[in-house]
Design a protein around this motif. Structure first.
Motif, mmCIF file in Angstrom:
data_model
loop_
_atom_site.group_PDB
_atom_site.id
_atom_site.type_symbol
_atom_site.label_atom_id
_atom_site.label_comp_id
_atom_site.label_asym_id
_atom_site.label_seq_id
_atom_site.Cartn_x
_atom_site.Cartn_y
_atom_site.Cartn_z
ATOM 1 N N GLU A 232 0.828 -1.209 0.000
ATOM 2 C CA GLU A 232 0.000 0.000 0.000
ATOM 3 C C GLU A 232 0.863 1.261 0.000
ATOM 4 O OE1 GLU A 232 -2.446 -0.468 3.402
ATOM 5 O OE2 GLU A 232 -3.814 -1.928 2.454
ATOM 6 N N ALA A 233 1.948 1.242 0.785
ATOM 7 C CA ALA A 233 2.833 2.404 0.842
ATOM 8 C C ALA A 233 3.488 2.665 -0.511
ATOM 9 C CB ALA A 233 3.898 2.200 1.921
ATOM 10 N N LEU A 234 3.967 1.599 -1.144
ATOM 11 C CA LEU A 234 4.593 1.752 -2.462
ATOM 12 C C LEU A 234 3.591 2.228 -3.498
ATOM 13 C CD1 LEU A 234 6.873 -1.416 -2.530
ATOM 14 C CD2 LEU A 234 7.610 0.960 -2.294
ATOM 15 N N ALA A 235 2.358 1.737 -3.370
ATOM 16 C CA ALA A 235 1.312 2.174 -4.302
ATOM 17 C C ALA A 235 1.042 3.665 -4.141
ATOM 18 C CB ALA A 235 0.045 1.364 -4.084
ATOM 19 N N GLU A 236 1.025 4.144 -2.897
ATOM 20 C CA GLU A 236 0.792 5.562 -2.651
ATOM 21 C C GLU A 236 1.956 6.409 -3.162
ATOM 22 O OE1 GLU A 236 -0.157 6.277 1.395
ATOM 23 O OE2 GLU A 236 -1.914 4.959 1.398
ATOM 24 N N VAL A 237 3.194 5.892 -2.989
ATOM 25 C CA VAL A 237 4.361 6.602 -3.521
ATOM 26 C C VAL A 237 4.253 6.734 -5.031
ATOM 27 C CG1 VAL A 237 6.845 6.476 -3.886
ATOM 28 C CG2 VAL A 237 5.891 6.008 -1.633
ATOM 29 N N THR A 238 3.870 5.646 -5.676
ATOM 30 C CA THR A 238 3.720 5.663 -7.132
ATOM 31 C C THR A 238 2.648 6.651 -7.553
ATOM 32 O OG1 THR A 238 4.369 3.335 -7.242
ATOM 33 C CG2 THR A 238 3.225 4.247 -9.160
ATOM 34 N N ALA A 239 1.520 6.635 -6.826
ATOM 35 C CA ALA A 239 0.438 7.560 -7.154
ATOM 36 C C ALA A 239 0.884 9.008 -6.956
ATOM 37 C CB ALA A 239 -0.777 7.255 -6.288
ATOM 38 N N THR A 240 1.656 9.264 -5.905
ATOM 39 C CA THR A 240 2.146 10.618 -5.645
ATOM 40 C C THR A 240 3.086 11.082 -6.743
ATOM 41 O OG1 THR A 240 1.976 10.203 -3.266
ATOM 42 C CG2 THR A 240 3.310 12.088 -3.954
ATOM 43 N N GLU A 241 3.962 10.190 -7.199
ATOM 44 C CA GLU A 241 4.888 10.539 -8.276
ATOM 45 C C GLU A 241 4.129 10.913 -9.544
ATOM 46 O OE1 GLU A 241 7.293 7.072 -8.490
ATOM 47 O OE2 GLU A 241 8.687 7.737 -6.922
ATOM 48 N N ARG A 242 3.035 10.198 -9.788
ATOM 49 C CA ARG A 242 2.225 10.534 -10.956
ATOM 50 C C ARG A 242 1.598 11.919 -10.805
ATOM 51 N NH1 ARG A 242 -0.900 4.721 -11.710
ATOM 52 N NH2 ARG A 242 0.909 3.562 -12.528
ATOM 53 N N LEU A 243 1.190 12.238 -9.577
ATOM 54 C CA LEU A 243 0.628 13.556 -9.341
ATOM 55 C C LEU A 243 1.671 14.637 -9.557
ATOM 56 C CD1 LEU A 243 -1.593 12.934 -6.186
ATOM 57 C CD2 LEU A 243 -2.376 13.423 -8.505
ATOM 58 N N VAL A 244 2.905 14.333 -9.157
ATOM 59 C CA VAL A 244 3.988 15.291 -9.371
ATOM 60 C C VAL A 244 4.152 15.561 -10.859
ATOM 61 C CG1 VAL A 244 6.476 15.649 -9.188
ATOM 62 C CG2 VAL A 244 5.208 14.705 -7.262
ATOM 63 N N GLU A 245 4.104 14.497 -11.634
ATOM 64 C CA GLU A 245 4.260 14.646 -13.081
ATOM 65 C C GLU A 245 3.136 15.474 -13.684
ATOM 66 O OE1 GLU A 245 4.536 10.728 -14.585
ATOM 67 O OE2 GLU A 245 6.503 10.318 -13.689
ATOM 68 N N SER A 246 1.921 15.296 -13.152
ATOM 69 C CA SER A 246 0.783 16.047 -13.692
ATOM 70 C C SER A 246 0.669 17.445 -13.092
ATOM 71 C CB SER A 246 -0.515 15.266 -13.444
ATOM 72 O OG SER A 246 -0.726 15.109 -12.047
ATOM 73 N N SER A 247 1.445 17.686 -11.965
ATOM 74 C CA SER A 247 1.482 19.008 -11.320
ATOM 75 C C SER A 247 0.111 19.501 -10.914
ATOM 76 C CB SER A 247 2.147 20.040 -12.256
ATOM 77 O OG SER A 247 3.444 19.665 -12.565
ATOM 78 N N THR A 248 -0.707 18.607 -10.423
ATOM 79 C CA THR A 248 -2.050 19.003 -9.995
ATOM 80 C C THR A 248 -2.134 19.199 -8.499
ATOM 81 O OG1 THR A 248 -2.693 16.696 -9.800
ATOM 82 C CG2 THR A 248 -3.133 17.794 -11.914
ATOM 83 N N MET A 249 -1.091 18.892 -7.753
ATOM 84 C CA MET A 249 -1.102 19.036 -6.292
ATOM 85 C C MET A 249 -0.051 20.070 -5.902
ATOM 86 S SD MET A 249 -0.309 16.155 -3.359
ATOM 87 C CE MET A 249 -1.685 15.139 -3.797
ATOM 88 N N PRO A 250 -0.340 20.897 -4.926
ATOM 89 C CA PRO A 250 0.659 21.864 -4.457
ATOM 90 C C PRO A 250 1.946 21.159 -4.033
ATOM 91 C CG PRO A 250 -1.489 22.348 -3.525
ATOM 92 C CD PRO A 250 -1.624 21.054 -4.228
ATOM 93 N N GLU A 251 3.053 21.835 -4.283
ATOM 94 C CA GLU A 251 4.362 21.208 -4.028
ATOM 95 C C GLU A 251 4.543 20.822 -2.577
ATOM 96 O OE1 GLU A 251 9.085 22.257 -4.603
ATOM 97 O OE2 GLU A 251 7.552 23.553 -5.473
ATOM 98 N N THR A 252 4.031 21.675 -1.632
ATOM 99 C CA THR A 252 4.186 21.372 -0.206
ATOM 100 C C THR A 252 3.456 20.095 0.168
ATOM 101 O OG1 THR A 252 4.313 23.720 0.266
ATOM 102 C CG2 THR A 252 3.842 22.251 2.125
ATOM 103 N N ASN A 253 2.227 19.932 -0.346
ATOM 104 C CA ASN A 253 1.440 18.730 -0.052
ATOM 105 C C ASN A 253 2.087 17.493 -0.640
ATOM 106 O OD1 ASN A 253 -0.376 20.328 1.258
ATOM 107 N ND2 ASN A 253 -1.836 20.437 -0.446
ATOM 108 N N ILE A 254 2.633 17.683 -1.852
ATOM 109 C CA ILE A 254 3.303 16.543 -2.505
ATOM 110 C C ILE A 254 4.474 16.082 -1.669
ATOM 111 C CG2 ILE A 254 4.692 15.887 -4.506
ATOM 112 C CD1 ILE A 254 2.930 17.725 -6.194
ATOM 113 N N THR A 255 5.271 17.053 -1.206
ATOM 114 C CA THR A 255 6.458 16.705 -0.420
ATOM 115 C C THR A 255 6.065 16.011 0.873
ATOM 116 O OG1 THR A 255 7.611 18.599 -1.336
ATOM 117 C CG2 THR A 255 8.537 17.611 0.660
ATOM 118 N N ASN A 256 5.058 16.530 1.557
ATOM 119 C CA ASN A 256 4.614 15.934 2.814
ATOM 120 C C ASN A 256 4.092 14.512 2.600
ATOM 121 O OD1 ASN A 256 5.260 18.260 4.170
ATOM 122 N ND2 ASN A 256 3.172 19.117 4.079
#
Length: 531
Positions: A232-256
């Protein structure tokens, strides 16, 4: 029964017009009962083997606990009445065939050893080829090795020192004693266990085994929970990386979010390391408590199960998603591993059965089986009746869930099942031979004779057909066809082979692979078409 029968047999053979050279057995010289038995044995072997074209051979001999309903009933019946019986019947027939060939060679006054050695070496080569390129459950190479051992035994009997044992009575006694050794050792082991373990000891052992089982289940649950958390943790990391690529989440939230996920993953790894460290500390401690010992036993069991499951997973992957050559690579490694057990298996299990088959022909029983109807009747009643009692009892004990926790129950169940296999094989042999003494049954069962004359071809055909259905590089139904529908496949294959064998032998003297085997054994092309 013995010496007189042997002299009569050899004199009768010598009175026949001898061939100018040692050549393959003609149709007229064949013993019809042996061909019928081979055909019936092929049916039993297919009933047993088909499961292991759709299951990992790594689990060979184990019960499939996932079966329910009709599939469970079919699997249980086959294990009870088929498993372990028909390869022994084939071994018995192999010894008979050896005796027939040796007696013909003596009657023709032709050398036998070099020719038979070539024959067995060719069989070993065919078996290994089959094992590597088609199916890993081959038994032909085991028969070939046992055949060479049988030749060595017969050669030894020609020495002056052992000549007195060269008679059917000695053959029979030797085979029975040899086959009785593992049974006697099992009984003696049971007696020793009973003598030195009173009720208090058994109760203590039972309670300890229950605790170990409970700890094993707890460790498995811990592993599954940790694995799920990590996934589950790895899946969330992968999902977060995809969000980074799409730049739809604020950078601070992404980092946290990434830091939290990485922390979870690290905590899982830390937990694994802590568990490993804990086990290491236990191993290094000089004094272990009873609880520590239970933990160590449980961890050892879990580790063994994990290794076994990894091997099963590798096999399933090779035969479901891999190419033919990837599957062949797996079979090659599996073959190299299994060859280590060939000689012990051939010497302890197959050779004494070969000698028993040799006795059945050298004593004249098979050539004159109509004269032994009463003996076969007793064999059938006692063998099938007692064998069924042993097999049913053994399976009910060994397969009961309590046997997982109580090792002595599992041992007793497996011992009864092992002994019952021999007894039931004798019963099956006696039943068929008894039926063959009746003319109407001989005509009915004669339909299996052509199939038995082409036993090698039909055996290899099983592998060609079933790997084409189940393996991923062909049909891809590995693990998809359950036990009940498998019986329909067995029925279709047997009906086809009955018709095909009869049609083929109406024009040709041998089956295709039988012809190849003979050509290589005699080092020259053999006439194949019937003139």
């Amino acid at each position: 029964m013995s010496d007189a029968h042997t002299d009569s047999l050899e004199s009768n053979t010598a009175q026949q017009s001898l061939p100018e050279k040692f050549a393959p057995i003609t149709v007229a010289e064949r013993i019809d009962a042996m061909d019928i038995l081979r055909g019936l044995a092929l049916v039993g072997i297919l009933l047993m083997n088909i499961e292991w074209f759709s299951r990992a051979l790594t689990n060979l001999g184990s019960q499939d606990t996932s079966l329910t309903g009709l599939d469970h009933a079919i699997g249980w019946l086959i294990r009870c009445f088929v498993e372990g019986k028909f390869y022994k019947l084939f071994a018995l027939l192999f010894g008979m065939g050896f005796a027939v060939m040796l007696i013909r060679a003596k009657a023709a006054e032709r050398p036998f050893g070099a020719w038979f050695s070539r024959r067995m070496l060719v069989l070993i080569a065919l078996g290994i080829f089959h094992m590597v390129f088609l199916w890993g459950g081959d038994i032909l190479h085991d028969y070939g090795v046992a055949g060479l051992l049988l030749l060595g035994w017969v050669t030894l009997l020609q020495k002056p020192r052992f000549k007195k044992y060269d008679n059917p009575n000695s053959f029979f006694k030797l085979s029975i004693v040899w086959l009785s050794v593992p049974i006697l050792l099992t009984v003696m082991g049971g007696i020793s266990f009973g003598l030195f373990n009173d009720n208090n000891d058994l109760t203590t052992q039972w309670q300890e085994q229950i605790q170990v089982t409970e700890r094993v289940n707890a460790i498995k649950l811990e592993h599954e929970t940790l694995l799920q958390q990590k996934t589950e943790a790895l899946a969330e990391v992968t999902a977060t990386e995809r969000l980074v690529e799409s730049s739809t989440m604020p950078e601070t939230n992404i980092t946290n979010t990434m830091q939290e996920n990485i922390a979870v993953t690290d905590s899982v790894n830390i937990n694994d390391e802590l568990a490993t460290t804990s086990d290491t500390n236990k191993d290094n401690s000089t004094e272990l408590t009873a609880e520590d010992l239970i933990d160590l036993q449980a961890q050892t069991i879990v580790d063994q199960q994990l290794v076994m499951q990894q091997e099963v997973d590798k096999e399933i992957t090779a035969f479901t998603t891999g190419s033919y050559w990837q599957a062949t690579e797996f079979r090659l490694n599996f073959t190299l591993f299994m060859l280590m057990f060939t000689l012990p298996f051939a010497f302890t299990m197959l050779l004494p059965i070969f000698i028993l088959g040799y006795w059945l022909v050298s004593s004249g029983i098979m050539q004159n089986y109509h004269q032994h109807a009463n003996a076969f009747k007793i064999m059938a009643y006692v063998g099938v009746g007692l064998g069924a009692i042993l097999e049913v009892s053994g399976l009910l004990v060994a397969q009961h869930p309590a046997a997982i926790e109580i090792m002595v129950l599992q041992g007793v169940g497996e011992a009864l099942f092992f002994i019952g296999q021999f007894v039931m094989t004798v019963g099956y042999f006696g039943l068929v031979m008894r039926l063959l003494t009746h003319e109407k049954w001989q005509k009915r069962l004669a339909v299996f004779a052509p199939m038995g004359r082409m036993a090698l071809t039909n055996y290899i055909m099983h592998s060609i057909v079933l790997t084409s259905i189940f393996y991923g590089y062909a049909g891809g139904y590995f693990g998809e066809i359950s036990r009940a529908p498998q019986m329909l496949l067995v029925l279709a294959i047997i009906i086809f082979q009955l018709l095909f064998s009869r049609w083929w032998l109406s024009s040709y003297a041998f089956g295709p692979l039988e012809w190849l085997w003979r050509c290589l054994s005699y080092k020259k092309l053999q006439p194949m078409r019937i003139k």
